[in-house]
Design a protein around this motif. Structure first.
Motif, PDB file in Angstrom:
ATOM      1  N   THR A 157      -0.103 -47.803 101.099  1.00 45.24           N
ATOM      2  CA  THR A 157      -0.082 -46.337 101.068  1.00 45.24           C
ATOM      3  C   THR A 157      -1.463 -45.748 101.346  1.00 45.24           C
ATOM      4  OG1 THR A 157      -0.467 -46.212  98.668  1.00 45.24           O
ATOM      5  CG2 THR A 157       1.822 -46.352  99.414  1.00 45.24           C
ATOM      6  N   ASN A 158      -2.503 -46.596 101.358  1.00 42.58           N
ATOM      7  CA  ASN A 158      -3.855 -46.124 101.675  1.00 42.58           C
ATOM      8  C   ASN A 158      -4.083 -45.893 103.162  1.00 42.58           C
ATOM      9  OD1 ASN A 158      -4.806 -46.102  99.051  1.00 42.58           O
ATOM     10  ND2 ASN A 158      -5.591 -48.194  99.124  1.00 42.58           N
ATOM     11  N   ILE A 159      -3.193 -46.413 104.011  1.00 37.53           N
ATOM     12  CA  ILE A 159      -3.375 -46.332 105.455  1.00 37.53           C
ATOM     13  C   ILE A 159      -3.681 -44.885 105.878  1.00 37.53           C
ATOM     14  CG2 ILE A 159      -2.236 -46.663 107.687  1.00 37.53           C
ATOM     15  CD1 ILE A 159      -2.970 -49.257 106.195  1.00 37.53           C
ATOM     16  N   GLN A 160      -4.700 -44.714 106.733  1.00 39.58           N
ATOM     17  CA  GLN A 160      -5.148 -43.370 107.103  1.00 39.58           C
ATOM     18  C   GLN A 160      -4.945 -43.022 108.577  1.00 39.58           C
ATOM     19  OE1 GLN A 160      -6.461 -40.934 104.824  1.00 39.58           O
ATOM     20  NE2 GLN A 160      -5.408 -42.458 103.550  1.00 39.58           N
ATOM     21  N   THR A 161      -4.520 -43.947 109.394  1.00 37.81           N
ATOM     22  CA  THR A 161      -4.285 -43.636 110.803  1.00 37.81           C
ATOM     23  C   THR A 161      -3.295 -42.481 110.920  1.00 37.81           C
ATOM     24  OG1 THR A 161      -4.781 -45.868 111.580  1.00 37.81           O
ATOM     25  CG2 THR A 161      -3.340 -44.529 112.969  1.00 37.81           C
ATOM     26  N   ALA A 162      -3.710 -41.446 111.639  1.00 36.81           N
ATOM     27  CA  ALA A 162      -2.916 -40.215 111.729  1.00 36.81           C
ATOM     28  C   ALA A 162      -2.037 -40.221 112.971  1.00 36.81           C
ATOM     29  CB  ALA A 162      -3.836 -38.996 111.763  1.00 36.81           C
ATOM     30  N   GLU A 199       1.484 -35.650 102.948  1.00 41.15           N
ATOM     31  CA  GLU A 199       1.987 -34.951 101.768  1.00 41.15           C
ATOM     32  C   GLU A 199       3.304 -35.592 101.320  1.00 41.15           C
ATOM     33  OE1 GLU A 199       2.406 -30.901 102.930  1.00 41.15           O
ATOM     34  OE2 GLU A 199       0.256 -30.541 103.123  1.00 41.15           O
ATOM     35  N   GLY A 200       3.698 -35.255 100.081  1.00 43.85           N
ATOM     36  CA  GLY A 200       4.965 -35.752  99.573  1.00 43.85           C
ATOM     37  C   GLY A 200       4.841 -37.152  99.001  1.00 43.85           C
TER      38      GLY A 200
END
Length: 420
Positions: A157-162, A199-200
């Motif tokens: 859940t840490n993954i940051q690729t947008a 979000e969410g």
């Protein structure tokens, strides 16, 4: 409890072993020569030649379990290959693990196996035709882009690729590393995990996209080493994604389903590694025993010194125990499903690399200076096995799951007697 192998299990195991002995093991020196001459990132002719023979012999794509009871599968697409149960495949994979490049000869090497299973389980008909078919035929290779250098990727859940929606495309920005296989010139497609929402619910922000590796903005910045080994021609790369435009139809299963897909993909991959690890350990104990029997120190064979008797005995005990746990997990996956076998998969994922590393360490010690050199495969195998203690989830994550399950058995317990 009957531990006797069925006729089918024995038949496939023995066919794979016979093929390895006849077609792969005799060409290992040729493989080593081709791998270490000229350009590092290339297609090795010896592998392509052996692949053709394995495919012609019907020894192909063993890893995909039968479809019965599996969700999301599009029955209109026929998967090519001999689909074995997890238990049947475990016996074959152990034999493949004894020689590092054997798995690819049967089109059973990571990360292609996991990616093919994702395509087969969750892909649309068009996605399967475009990417699964050439992977299934062994014509291309693939990568799985999940881990990131800036965050602790053991928590997905840490993954940051947008992945930002822009009309008919997603615009992707991020950085990935330990992207196994991107150095291979045949690597044409990757399954990419990122966030379509920040979000969410933490577990519904991630999505998976099919990434054509030739898309503008995809750059392989460098190939990483593992204890000094580059693992060419496969290798592990660091990849930057800058304003990469991916068509919306390349999303797998739908937005917000990435974490779900990742959990489904990593379970089988984890146990496949463990199956091969037992083969590595078998090779190590064989090498150790032969070395101890062939060398003399202080007036007698090294094998006759009691410390080495203890080490050899422990190695054999540990291999047998680990194999039984691996087969139990595989059997449970077949009978009760991957989710029901989560605890067994976690246990074998911790136990197998730890077991193999200790045996390899002892084998290196038995070989003296030769053990840490390139004259034997022991040092290379140790480096490869060491990565498995965090590949597909670190020991700590799996141990946490095991411990929580154990605590859960006693959650209602109340101490009736004060400690004395």
């Amino acid at each position: 409890m009957d531990f006797t192998l069925t006729e089918r299990e024995t038949w496939f195991r023995d066919r794979v072993k016979a093929f390895i002995d006849a077609e792969i093991r005799p060409r290992h020196a040729e493989y080593q020569q081709q791998a270490h001459e000229g350009e590092r990132w290339k297609v090795l002719p010896v592998i392509e030649e052996v692949k053709a023979k394995a495919k012609a012999a019907g020894l192909w794509n063993f890893f995909m379990p039968p479809r019965s009871g599996r969700a999301h599968v599009d029955d209109s697409f026929e998967f090519q290959g001999t689909q074995l149960s997890n238990l049947e495949y475990a016996l074959c994979a152990e034999e493949m693990g004894k020689i590092g490049w054997a798995s690819e000869c049967f089109n059973c090497s990571a990360p292609d196996t996991g990616n093919m299973e994702v395509f087969e389980r969750y892909g649309t008909a068009n996605q399967k035709e475009r990417w699964l078919r050439p992977l299934m035929n062994g014509e291309i290779r693939s990568a799985f882009l999940m881990t990131e250098p800036q965050v602790a990727s053991s928590d997905a859940t840490n993954i940051q690729t947008a992945m930002v929606r822009d009309g008919d495309h997603y615009v992707v920005n991020g950085r990935k590393w330990w992207s196994s296989g991107v150095g291979d010139p045949r690597c044409k497609v990757a399954i990419l995990m990122g966030k379509t929402s920040f979000e969410g619910s933490r577990h519904q922000q991630q999505s998976m996209l099919i990434l054509d590796m030739d898309t503008p903005g995809v750059t392989i910045d460098r190939m990483l080493s593992v204890y000094g080994y580059d693992h060419a021609p496969h290798g592990h790369g660091e990849v930057s994604l800058v304003d990469v435009r991916v068509p919306v139809e390349n999303v797998l299963l739908g937005e917000g389903r990435g974490f779900e897909i990742a959990q489904g993909r990593l379970g089988p991959g984890r146990i496949h590694h463990c199956m091969r690890t037992i083969g590595v350990a078998e090779t190590a104990i064989e090498s150790m025993a032969k070395r101890l029997l062939s060398r003399v120190a202080f007036g007698k064979r090294i094998a006759d010194h009691s410390v080495w008797e203890q080490r050899i005995a422990k190695a054999r005990i540990d291999i047998e125990m680990t194999r039984l746990l691996c087969l139990k997990a595989a059997d449970m996956m077949d009978k009760a499903g991957n989710k029901a076998a989560q605890l067994e998969i976690a246990m074998i994922k911790v136990a197998a690399p730890t077991m193999a590393l200790q045996i390899l360490d002892d084998a290196i010690q038995a070989h003296g200076g030769g053990g840490v050199s390139g004259d034997f495969d022991l040092a290379h195998d140790w480096a490869a096995m060491r990565t498995l203690r965090f590949a597909d989830g670190p020991d700590e994550v799996h141990n946490r799951s095991i411990a929580r399950a154990e605590f859960g058995k006693h959650a209602d317990w109340k101490a009736e007697v004060a400690p004395r």
